[in-house]
Design an enzyme around this catalytic site. Sequence first.
Site, PDB file in Angstrom:
ATOM      1  N   ARG A 121      11.592   3.851   3.618  1.00  0.00           N
ATOM      2  CA  ARG A 121      11.192   2.897   4.668  1.00  0.00           C
ATOM      3  C   ARG A 121      12.414   2.068   5.024  1.00  0.00           C
ATOM      4  O   ARG A 121      13.126   1.592   4.154  1.00  0.00           O
ATOM      5  CB  ARG A 121      10.079   1.992   4.163  1.00  0.00           C
ATOM      6  CG  ARG A 121       9.793   0.831   5.091  1.00  0.00           C
ATOM      7  CD  ARG A 121       8.552   0.084   4.702  1.00  0.00           C
ATOM      8  NE  ARG A 121       7.348   0.822   5.037  1.00  0.00           N
ATOM      9  CZ  ARG A 121       6.112   0.311   4.995  1.00  0.00           C
ATOM     10  NH1 ARG A 121       5.923  -0.918   4.612  1.00  0.00           N
ATOM     11  NH2 ARG A 121       5.072   1.044   5.324  1.00  0.00           N
ATOM     12  N   HIS A 163       5.313   6.296  11.424  1.00  0.00           N
ATOM     13  CA  HIS A 163       4.760   6.074  10.086  1.00  0.00           C
ATOM     14  C   HIS A 163       3.751   7.209   9.855  1.00  0.00           C
ATOM     15  O   HIS A 163       2.540   6.992   9.856  1.00  0.00           O
ATOM     16  CB  HIS A 163       4.095   4.698  10.043  1.00  0.00           C
ATOM     17  CG  HIS A 163       3.736   4.210   8.675  1.00  0.00           C
ATOM     18  ND1 HIS A 163       3.812   4.999   7.545  1.00  0.00           N
ATOM     19  CD2 HIS A 163       3.288   2.997   8.258  1.00  0.00           C
ATOM     20  CE1 HIS A 163       3.417   4.279   6.502  1.00  0.00           C
ATOM     21  NE2 HIS A 163       3.107   3.075   6.905  1.00  0.00           N
ATOM     22  N   ARG A 222       0.805  -1.213   0.000  1.00  0.00           N
ATOM     23  CA  ARG A 222       0.000   0.000   0.000  1.00  0.00           C
ATOM     24  C   ARG A 222       0.846   1.275   0.000  1.00  0.00           C
ATOM     25  O   ARG A 222       0.642   2.178  -0.813  1.00  0.00           O
ATOM     26  CB  ARG A 222      -0.909   0.055   1.242  1.00  0.00           C
ATOM     27  CG  ARG A 222      -2.157  -0.751   1.150  1.00  0.00           C
ATOM     28  CD  ARG A 222      -2.574  -1.200   2.540  1.00  0.00           C
ATOM     29  NE  ARG A 222      -1.687  -2.270   2.938  1.00  0.00           N
ATOM     30  CZ  ARG A 222      -1.966  -3.558   2.764  1.00  0.00           C
ATOM     31  NH1 ARG A 222      -3.130  -3.901   2.303  1.00  0.00           N
ATOM     32  NH2 ARG A 222      -1.100  -4.495   3.069  1.00  0.00           N
ATOM     33  N   THR A 223       1.771   1.357   0.946  1.00  0.00           N
ATOM     34  CA  THR A 223       2.484   2.620   1.142  1.00  0.00           C
ATOM     35  C   THR A 223       3.315   2.966  -0.100  1.00  0.00           C
ATOM     36  O   THR A 223       3.270   4.088  -0.601  1.00  0.00           O
ATOM     37  CB  THR A 223       3.384   2.538   2.395  1.00  0.00           C
ATOM     38  OG1 THR A 223       2.577   2.114   3.489  1.00  0.00           O
ATOM     39  CG2 THR A 223       4.015   3.870   2.713  1.00  0.00           C
ATOM     40  N   LYS A 265      24.693  -5.468  -2.313  1.00  0.00           N
ATOM     41  CA  LYS A 265      26.161  -5.578  -2.384  1.00  0.00           C
ATOM     42  C   LYS A 265      26.811  -4.933  -1.169  1.00  0.00           C
ATOM     43  O   LYS A 265      28.021  -4.765  -1.104  1.00  0.00           O
ATOM     44  CB  LYS A 265      26.674  -4.910  -3.664  1.00  0.00           C
ATOM     45  CG  LYS A 265      26.117  -5.530  -4.934  1.00  0.00           C
ATOM     46  CD  LYS A 265      26.648  -4.794  -6.151  1.00  0.00           C
ATOM     47  CE  LYS A 265      25.993  -5.298  -7.423  1.00  0.00           C
ATOM     48  NZ  LYS A 265      26.247  -4.402  -8.559  1.00  0.00           N
TER      49      LYS A 265
HETATM   50  C1  NCD Z   1       2.057  -0.938   8.353  1.00  0.00           C
HETATM   51  C2  NCD Z   1       3.564  -0.775   8.385  1.00  0.00           C
HETATM   52  O1  NCD Z   1       4.280  -1.212   7.489  1.00  0.00           O
HETATM   53  O2  NCD Z   1       3.997  -0.167   9.338  1.00  0.00           O
HETATM   54  N1  NCD Z   1       1.540  -1.206   7.096  1.00  0.00           N
HETATM   55  C3  NCD Z   1       1.313  -0.182   6.241  1.00  0.00           C
HETATM   56  O3  NCD Z   1       2.135   0.684   6.033  1.00  0.00           O
HETATM   57  N2  NCD Z   1       0.095  -0.135   5.665  1.00  0.00           N
HETATM   58  C4  NCD Z   1       1.562  -1.851   9.384  1.00  0.00           C
HETATM   59  C5  NCD Z   1       2.051  -3.273   9.396  1.00  0.00           C
HETATM   60  O4  NCD Z   1       3.028  -3.637   8.778  1.00  0.00           O
HETATM   61  O5  NCD Z   1       1.406  -4.043  10.115  1.00  0.00           O
END
Ligand code: NCD
Length: 316
Positions: free
Chosen positions: A115, A143, A65-66, A93
Amino acid sequence: MSNEDAVSLFGKSVVALKNFSAEEIHLVLNTARKMKQIIRRGGDKKLPNLRGKAIVNLFYEPSTRTRTSFELAGKYLGADVVSINSGTSSIVKGESLRDTLRTIEAMGVDAIVMRHKAEGAADFATQVVKPIIINAGDGAHAHPSQALLDLFTIEQRKGRLVGLKVVIVGDILHSRVARSDVYAMTKMGMNVHLAGPKTLLPRFFEFDGVTLHESVDEAIQGADVINVLRIQLERQQAGLFPSTREYARVFGINDDRLRLAADDVLILHPGPQNKGLEISSEVTYGERSAIQEQVQNGVAVRMALLDLTLNGGTNS
Ligand code: NCD
């Protein structure tokens, strides 16, 4: 509001909502509302706002999703967007995070959406390179775009935020979503309750506006919103978690349990879901669930964040 008071996020990195004011959060939500109208009007969604800007998505952890929504958000605003996966880049690497960031910077990008499994990675990035950094999740720390889309979804469905009772249920300890939600929701005047097994309920969330519960049944009495979190088995040490069957029975959100909440309780889940563990299928697909809407709202909120930080825009 006079121009002097105008809130702007122009040029600002988005690392954690702890550093955001209520006015800044309102600005994002108001901008997201306009973006949502554009996404939903059908036909050509492309805006010229970020034409000539370049954005790199740098993801060291899995994401559906993100990452996709940040990528689409940038593209809908006319930017050039490139996504890098740790598995197919020089990261395998052994290139360091600093060197990877500096390499991306040298290509002339305006923003890096990142991320990483380490807490503090996004903040570190702001110190070593100049492009705007948008934190798409750093370990269990923060987040911010997820919390903003949670707020946006609640505001859209409930018409307000102030005074609502929200219960965040599950693996609070390992959840960057919970952490960002707590800061954003308390700032916006919501009553925040956290519920889950004692081993997954961190005491450092004991501050004004937040109540901790070891019983979900007690926590969800009269709840307006329940945000169900994924059990993050990949971040857990042994012993923190009861058996899956036990968890589903005592803490899982299902139709039976929902009778304790308000009739029109709104169900959120950031995804991905462990169906049958923290949430039942009937709840996910039921009429009180806004889980699909969260995904759509995620694109609008990320468009707002990119537009406000890279292009400007105020609430005045
Ligand atoms: C979350 C995350 O990656 O922090 N998911 C997301 O971004 N939609 C929550 C999760 O991984 O459970």
